[in-house]
Design a protein around this motif. Structure first.
Motif, PDB file in Angstrom:
ATOM      1  N   SER A  37      28.208 104.635  25.756  1.00 18.32           N
ATOM      2  CA  SER A  37      26.908 104.138  25.319  1.00 18.32           C
ATOM      3  C   SER A  37      26.449 103.085  26.312  1.00 18.32           C
ATOM      4  CB  SER A  37      27.017 103.500  23.931  1.00 18.32           C
ATOM      5  OG  SER A  37      27.430 104.446  22.987  1.00 18.32           O
ATOM      6  N   ALA A  38      25.141 102.903  26.407  1.00 16.44           N
ATOM      7  CA  ALA A  38      24.603 101.891  27.321  1.00 16.44           C
ATOM      8  C   ALA A  38      24.798 100.511  26.707  1.00 16.44           C
ATOM      9  CB  ALA A  38      23.133 102.163  27.602  1.00 16.44           C
ATOM     10  N   VAL A  39      25.933  99.906  26.993  1.00 17.75           N
ATOM     11  CA  VAL A  39      26.222  98.574  26.450  1.00 17.75           C
ATOM     12  C   VAL A  39      25.714  97.470  27.366  1.00 17.75           C
ATOM     13  CG1 VAL A  39      28.168  99.322  25.043  1.00 17.75           C
ATOM     14  CG2 VAL A  39      28.564  98.579  27.393  1.00 17.75           C
ATOM     15  N   ASN A  40      25.242  97.846  28.559  1.00 27.09           N
ATOM     16  CA  ASN A  40      24.620  96.909  29.500  1.00 27.09           C
ATOM     17  C   ASN A  40      25.489  95.706  29.839  1.00 27.09           C
ATOM     18  OD1 ASN A  40      22.249  98.456  29.794  1.00 27.09           O
ATOM     19  ND2 ASN A  40      21.523  97.678  27.826  1.00 27.09           N
ATOM     20  N   ILE A  41      26.781  95.937  29.958  1.00 23.23           N
ATOM     21  CA  ILE A  41      27.700  94.909  30.460  1.00 23.23           C
ATOM     22  C   ILE A  41      28.068  95.340  31.869  1.00 23.23           C
ATOM     23  CG2 ILE A  41      29.914  93.759  30.175  1.00 23.23           C
ATOM     24  CD1 ILE A  41      29.734  94.431  27.204  1.00 23.23           C
ATOM     25  N   GLY A  42      27.486  94.692  32.856  1.00 24.00           N
ATOM     26  CA  GLY A  42      27.734  95.055  34.242  1.00 24.00           C
ATOM     27  C   GLY A  42      28.709  94.119  34.907  1.00 24.00           C
ATOM     28  N   ASN A  43      28.270  93.499  35.977  1.00 26.30           N
ATOM     29  CA  ASN A  43      29.161  92.668  36.772  1.00 26.30           C
ATOM     30  C   ASN A  43      29.116  91.195  36.376  1.00 26.30           C
ATOM     31  OD1 ASN A  43      31.161  92.755  38.800  1.00 26.30           O
ATOM     32  ND2 ASN A  43      29.768  91.715  40.179  1.00 26.30           N
ATOM     33  N   THR A  44      28.315  90.816  35.412  1.00 25.85           N
ATOM     34  CA  THR A  44      28.346  89.460  34.860  1.00 25.85           C
ATOM     35  C   THR A  44      28.254  89.568  33.344  1.00 25.85           C
ATOM     36  OG1 THR A  44      25.945  89.231  35.068  1.00 25.85           O
ATOM     37  CG2 THR A  44      27.279  88.382  36.879  1.00 25.85           C
ATOM     38  N   TRP A  45      29.135  88.865  32.661  1.00 29.03           N
ATOM     39  CA  TRP A  45      29.172  88.955  31.206  1.00 29.03           C
ATOM     40  C   TRP A  45      29.976  87.806  30.612  1.00 29.03           C
ATOM     41  CZ3 TRP A  45      34.305  89.165  30.386  1.00 29.03           C
ATOM     42  CH2 TRP A  45      35.104  89.838  31.304  1.00 29.03           C
ATOM     43  N   THR A  46      29.786  87.613  29.313  1.00 31.48           N
ATOM     44  CA  THR A  46      30.600  86.698  28.511  1.00 31.48           C
ATOM     45  C   THR A  46      30.919  87.424  27.214  1.00 31.48           C
ATOM     46  OG1 THR A  46      29.582  84.724  29.444  1.00 31.48           O
ATOM     47  CG2 THR A  46      30.669  84.463  27.318  1.00 31.48           C
ATOM     48  N   ILE A  47      32.158  87.333  26.792  1.00 33.59           N
ATOM     49  CA  ILE A  47      32.598  87.933  25.531  1.00 33.59           C
ATOM     50  C   ILE A  47      33.237  86.827  24.695  1.00 33.59           C
ATOM     51  CG2 ILE A  47      34.144  89.606  24.443  1.00 33.59           C
ATOM     52  CD1 ILE A  47      33.960  91.224  27.091  1.00 33.59           C
ATOM     53  N   ASN A 155      27.538 102.061  31.281  1.00 35.20           N
ATOM     54  CA  ASN A 155      27.747 103.002  30.183  1.00 35.20           C
ATOM     55  C   ASN A 155      29.231 103.051  29.872  1.00 35.20           C
ATOM     56  OD1 ASN A 155      25.070 103.776  29.828  1.00 35.20           O
ATOM     57  ND2 ASN A 155      25.214 105.202  31.534  1.00 35.20           N
ATOM     58  N   ARG A 156      29.588 102.580  28.695  1.00 33.85           N
ATOM     59  CA  ARG A 156      30.999 102.480  28.340  1.00 33.85           C
ATOM     60  C   ARG A 156      31.197 102.715  26.852  1.00 33.85           C
ATOM     61  NH1 ARG A 156      32.036  96.841  31.380  1.00 33.85           N
ATOM     62  NH2 ARG A 156      31.300  97.475  33.404  1.00 33.85           N
ATOM     63  N   ARG A 157      32.438 102.885  26.506  1.00 29.55           N
ATOM     64  CA  ARG A 157      32.816 102.910  25.092  1.00 29.55           C
ATOM     65  C   ARG A 157      33.590 101.625  24.814  1.00 29.55           C
ATOM     66  NH1 ARG A 157      37.990 106.949  25.291  1.00 29.55           N
ATOM     67  NH2 ARG A 157      38.731 105.984  27.168  1.00 29.55           N
ATOM     68  N   ILE A 158      33.618 101.228  23.564  1.00 26.63           N
ATOM     69  CA  ILE A 158      34.249  99.971  23.167  1.00 26.63           C
ATOM     70  C   ILE A 158      35.200 100.251  22.025  1.00 26.63           C
ATOM     71  CG2 ILE A 158      33.853  97.675  22.199  1.00 26.63           C
ATOM     72  CD1 ILE A 158      31.051  97.787  23.436  1.00 26.63           C
ATOM     73  N   SER A 159      36.375  99.642  22.097  1.00 26.09           N
ATOM     74  CA  SER A 159      37.316  99.698  20.980  1.00 26.09           C
ATOM     75  C   SER A 159      37.715  98.275  20.626  1.00 26.09           C
ATOM     76  CB  SER A 159      38.557 100.513  21.349  1.00 26.09           C
ATOM     77  OG  SER A 159      39.462 100.541  20.264  1.00 26.09           O
ATOM     78  N   VAL A 160      37.571  97.926  19.372  1.00 23.36           N
ATOM     79  CA  VAL A 160      37.988  96.630  18.854  1.00 23.36           C
ATOM     80  C   VAL A 160      39.145  96.884  17.898  1.00 23.36           C
ATOM     81  CG1 VAL A 160      37.308  94.611  17.497  1.00 23.36           C
ATOM     82  CG2 VAL A 160      35.670  95.677  19.063  1.00 23.36           C
ATOM     83  N   GLY A 161      40.261  96.246  18.128  1.00 25.07           N
ATOM     84  CA  GLY A 161      41.422  96.392  17.261  1.00 25.07           C
ATOM     85  C   GLY A 161      42.481  97.330  17.807  1.00 25.07           C
ATOM     86  N   ALA A 162      42.239  97.946  18.953  1.00 24.24           N
ATOM     87  CA  ALA A 162      43.230  98.824  19.597  1.00 24.24           C
ATOM     88  C   ALA A 162      42.642  99.324  20.906  1.00 24.24           C
ATOM     89  CB  ALA A 162      43.588 100.018  18.717  1.00 24.24           C
ATOM     90  N   ASN A 163      43.515  99.843  21.783  1.00 22.64           N
ATOM     91  CA  ASN A 163      42.975 100.564  22.924  1.00 22.64           C
ATOM     92  C   ASN A 163      42.722 101.992  22.462  1.00 22.64           C
ATOM     93  OD1 ASN A 163      45.461 101.856  23.001  1.00 22.64           O
ATOM     94  ND2 ASN A 163      46.144 100.840  24.863  1.00 22.64           N
ATOM     95  N   PHE A 164      42.414 102.905  23.351  1.00 25.74           N
ATOM     96  CA  PHE A 164      42.075 104.262  22.932  1.00 25.74           C
ATOM     97  C   PHE A 164      43.301 105.149  22.736  1.00 25.74           C
ATOM     98  CE2 PHE A 164      38.121 102.633  24.542  1.00 25.74           C
ATOM     99  CZ  PHE A 164      37.219 103.073  23.592  1.00 25.74           C
ATOM    100  N   GLY A 165      44.487 104.633  23.033  1.00 27.89           N
ATOM    101  CA  GLY A 165      45.701 105.431  22.866  1.00 27.89           C
ATOM    102  C   GLY A 165      46.721 104.829  21.913  1.00 27.89           C
ATOM    103  N   GLY A 166      46.417 103.688  21.322  1.00 26.27           N
ATOM    104  CA  GLY A 166      47.369 103.011  20.439  1.00 26.27           C
ATOM    105  C   GLY A 166      47.280 101.517  20.641  1.00 26.27           C
TER     106      GLY A 166
END
Length: 179
Positions: A37-47, A155-166
């Motif tokens: 999805s277009a999360v618009n997090i490029g080369n500068t960000w804060t999380i 364009n990325r996917r996001i996972s909160v609480g785990a990575n995509f494999g465990g």
């Protein structure tokens, strides 16, 4: 006049979130989008994320969140995980460029003690990766990789609480935000 609020949390008496709801991650639970999805997090960000781990003894890897595209693993990746399988239970921040090459891998030993609310803020300005805990800058314990790099794919996917494999997180999460 425009008044801006600080991004960094300053400790106050009210930081328990007991009056609010938080997400409680138990066994094999995560929130994720499985397509880019277009999360618009490029080369500068804060999380920013509030977290409270379950327990004080950690024995496995646990991913708090990961952001990366689905076309190939570790491309334009932002990963924040807890490595409970080694001494001092470090939290690790890993960044990878658009080719999938890790260019930042910072470890923070004994960053979180468990069973208390902690606010973590990660910020990347295209050159420097910084981590704050409860409003205080934390110096990495070790720099596994500290090379220059650029993140170009928004364009990325996001996972909160785990990575995509465990590597499922165990604890509570409240108020996650991206800038």
């Amino acid at each position: 006049m425009i008044r801006r609020r600080p991004l960094i949390y300053m400790q106050t008496a009210e930081s328990t979130f007991e009056h609010l709801k938080s997400i409680d991650f138990a066994t094999n639970e995560a929130m994720r989008n499985t397509t880019d999805s277009a999360v618009n997090i490029g080369n500068t960000w804060t999380i920013m994320i509030w977290m409270k781990t379950t327990g004080t003894v950690f024995t496995t890897d646990r991913t708090l969140f990961i952001i990366n595209p689905s076309d190939a693993s570790a491309r334009n990746e932002i990963q924040y995980r807890h490595d409970g399988s080694i001494l001092n239970d470090p939290f690790v921040v890993n960044l990878a460029d658009s080719a999938g090459t890790s260019f930042k891998s910072y470890s923070y030993d004994s960053l979180i003690v468990g069973d208390i609310w902690e606010q973590i803020v990660l910020t990347w300005n295209g050159t420097t990766l910084l981590l704050y805990r409860n409003g205080t800058f934390i110096t990495p314990t070790s720099l596994g990789i500290d090379d220059p790099g650029t993140m170009t794919n928004t364009n990325r996917r996001i996972s909160v609480g785990a990575n995509f494999g465990g590597e499922f997180w165990a604890g509570r999460i409240h108020s996650i935000a991206f800038w």
